[in-house]
Scaffold this motif. Sequence first.
Motif, short mmCIF file in Angstrom:
data_model
loop_
_atom_site.label_atom_id
_atom_site.label_comp_id
_atom_site.label_asym_id
_atom_site.label_seq_id
_atom_site.Cartn_x
_atom_site.Cartn_y
_atom_site.Cartn_z
N UNK A 1 16.81 -2.65 -18.03
CA UNK A 1 16.63 -4.33 -17.53
C UNK A 1 18.13 -5.17 -18.14
N UNK A 2 18.62 -4.73 -19.13
CA UNK A 2 19.78 -5.31 -19.69
C UNK A 2 20.96 -5.08 -18.43
N UNK B 1 16.01 -10.17 -10.08
CA UNK B 1 14.81 -10.37 -10.09
C UNK B 1 13.71 -9.37 -9.38
N UNK B 2 14.14 -8.83 -7.99
CA UNK B 2 13.21 -8.08 -7.46
C UNK B 2 13.36 -6.64 -8.20
N UNK B 3 14.47 -6.15 -8.63
CA UNK B 3 14.84 -4.73 -9.22
C UNK B 3 14.23 -4.73 -10.72
N UNK B 4 14.14 -6.07 -11.59
CA UNK B 4 13.56 -5.90 -12.69
C UNK B 4 12.13 -5.75 -12.68
N UNK B 5 11.55 -6.64 -11.42
CA UNK B 5 10.20 -6.43 -11.49
C UNK B 5 9.53 -5.02 -11.16
N UNK B 6 10.51 -4.28 -10.34
CA UNK B 6 10.17 -2.93 -9.91
C UNK B 6 10.21 -1.97 -11.31
N UNK B 7 11.03 -2.38 -12.23
CA UNK B 7 11.31 -1.52 -13.15
C UNK B 7 10.30 -1.64 -14.31
N UNK B 8 9.74 -3.03 -14.49
CA UNK B 8 8.73 -3.31 -15.34
C UNK B 8 7.29 -2.64 -14.96
#
Length: 362
Positions: A114-115, A183-190
């Motif tokens: 995420x960072x 935001x979309x990429x981070x949501x996918x990771x989480x």
Amino acid sequence: MSDQPPQAAPPPGDPDPAATPPVGPGGAAPAGPQQPQDWVFPPTGGYPVGSGPYGGQPWYPGAPVAYPGQPVHGWYPPGHGLDPADLLVTPPGAGVNGWFGRCVGAVRRGWRLLLPILLLTQVLPALVVSVLSLVVDPSAKWEESMADDPAALPDTFLADTGILLFVVLGSALVFGFVQSLGWAAGTWVVTRQAAGQPVSVGAALSYGARRALGLWGWTLLMSVIIGLGVCFCVIPGIYFAFALSMAGPVYLFERQHPIGRSFRMFHDRLGLLLGRVALVAAAVIVGSGAAGMVEGIGTLPFGTTPLESPGTAIGVLAVTLVGAVLALPTHLAQLVGLVVTYAEQRAHEGPVDSARLTGELG
């Protein structure tokens, strides 16, 4: 000689049920009929009457009841998609501690991915906007023009203000697309990490690129609604900000009616959603305020025209970079907090788990 057929002997090693009666505490046989091994209380049928969410119905068949209207804390029916150990979805009844624990768990699992995602899509655009603001900042020119008559507006006030607004709002508008990608990429990771699915920065950014345009459009619409609320009065703007807080996750997971769904979630569980989003907003305000204070104080020694000489330019750019990086934890808290809050809202609407949410992301 008896005419009755001989009874089959029990298999070797198995005690004869007739010869070994059930034993209770102290070696005595328990009183009353014995219940099957998988028997639960209350049995299917909804005792006590009216204990479930609808009159006369249980929460789930066989659900034990702590008191009318609530199931026993921590009890979730097998096979119904509610798992108290789910790493993302906070089940009903787990409270703030359950929600906060899942937020912390998401950060611990995903911070290495995420960072860099947030650095590229949130910190870097904010840094560029800050530098562009310094380039077109007309304050030095205004001070020189107002030296003779401090009460008079500078001759180029309207033109300079228009250029400043155009550069700042235009760059923010363009970089909003990049931020939506993040935001979309981070949501996918989480979400995928909670479901135990493989993740990588490249795959996350690829997913974010597919969803960025739609999320960006809805974000612009939400910004207009919130801005109009602030213009009429500050309180309506705050209300719209809270009521629309779930619109981004709704679009990513459901991809339809994000604004209407977010309003409905907010009003259906007003206290719960208001409390969660208020905690996220408090973290963002404190973190952003601290970063802004560091940047503001750090740029004071470089004067009103820091870009006129290489030394001051390097200094002010370094301070601006530090301030942007210090705001990174606020982006992380906002992303994780809103995704975990959305998952909790879905659990209140029906059975859901991390695997299902991962599938919905596409």
